[in-house]
Enzyme design. Structure first.
Site, PDB file in Angstrom:
ATOM      1  CB  SER A  45      15.120 -42.079  23.214  1.00  0.00           C
ATOM      2  OG  SER A  45      14.494 -42.295  24.495  1.00  0.00           O
ATOM      3  CG  ASN A  46      11.056 -39.328  24.990  1.00  0.00           C
ATOM      4  OD1 ASN A  46      10.923 -39.119  26.308  1.00  0.00           O
ATOM      5  ND2 ASN A  46      10.322 -40.301  24.696  1.00  0.00           N
ATOM      6  N   PRO A  47      13.548 -36.891  25.998  1.00  0.00           N
ATOM      7  CG  PRO A  47      13.575 -34.622  25.978  1.00  0.00           C
ATOM      8  CD  PRO A  47      12.931 -35.775  25.273  1.00  0.00           C
ATOM      9  CB  SER A  48      10.875 -38.997  29.451  1.00  0.00           C
ATOM     10  OG  SER A  48      10.292 -39.501  30.691  1.00  0.00           O
ATOM     11  CB  ALA A  95       7.953 -39.759  27.455  1.00  0.00           C
TER      12      ALA A  95
END
Ligand code: C5P
Length: 211
Positions: free
Chosen positions: A21-24, A94
């Site tokens: 995943s990512n920090p959005s 994102a």
């Protein structure tokens, strides 16, 4: 108008307890949803896993992966066409660019991990969906305007909201953003540092000009 908005990250599971995943945080998309409701529009907000409250008057669809997000967006746009509403798609999510080639049904044991994770490309939601009024985002670290122009062309967008994520006060997890509106006609408007809600209100006003 009916606004279909994506927000937040996606999660691409490796097994039931691990994912890419990512920090959005979803703040930008939730702000666009709020701004669109304020102007009296109908809003479907397709959200990845985020910890934000649904703005009043917004129909929210929660999804996990990019593929789920794509099918939720397609469903919401199809509904808009049935209702003959003027549909706008605003893609703030994102989306993870890759997912594991396989997702294990059970938790993988540490000892069974080979150290190689095979990845495949996820669909590009913004590029794939058919909608005459699409607005995308381009978070870049360099060459911001050239990248925005390319995305506008390649994804068939009315506008790209471009930002340099290396700038102070812009990017993931903060309440402010500093963006440039890059439009299909080639015009670029650089906005000052402002709250994400203020940016969102400008985006909604622009979308209204497409009706
Ligand atoms: O190509 P890039 O990922 O930088 O494009 C960013 C824009 O495309 C954003 O509006 C994002 O929400 C959208 N996007 C998408 N699906 C993807 C990747 C990006 O909708 N798989």
């Amino acid at each position: 108008m009916r606004f279909v908005i994506t927000a937040g990250p996606t999660r691409e599971h490796i097994d039931p307890v691990r994912f890419l995943s990512n920090p959005s945080t979803g703040r930008m998309g939730f702000a666009v949803a709020r701004a669109a409701v304020e102007r009296g529009h109908e809003v479907v907000l397709v959200a990845g896993p985020v910890a934000l409250k649904t703005p009043k008057g917004v129909a929210r669809v929660d999804v996990t992966s990019a593929r789920e997000m794509l099918s939720a967006v397609e469903g919401a746009l199809a509904d808009a066409n049935c209702a003959r509403a003027t549909a706008v798609f605003v893609a703030t999510a994102a989306v993870a660019d890759w997912r594991p080639a396989e997702t294990a049904g059970k938790k993988l044991k540490k000892r069974d991990m080979t150290g190689v994770l095979r990845l495949v490309r996820n669909p590009d939601i913004l590029k794939t969906v058919k909608c005459e009024r699409k607005i995308g985002f381009a978070a870049e670290t360099d060459n911001v305007l050239a990248e925005a122009a390319r995305k506008c062309r390649e994804k068939g967008l009315a506008m790209v909201v471009a930002n340099d994520v290396t700038e102070k006060g812009a990017g993931f997890g903060v309440a402010t953003n500093r963006v440039t509106f890059f439009r299909r006609d080639g015009s670029a408007e650089r906005l000052p540092l402002m709250s994400k809600l203020a940016v969102a209100r400008r985006i909604v006003r622009f979308a209204e000009t497409l009706a």
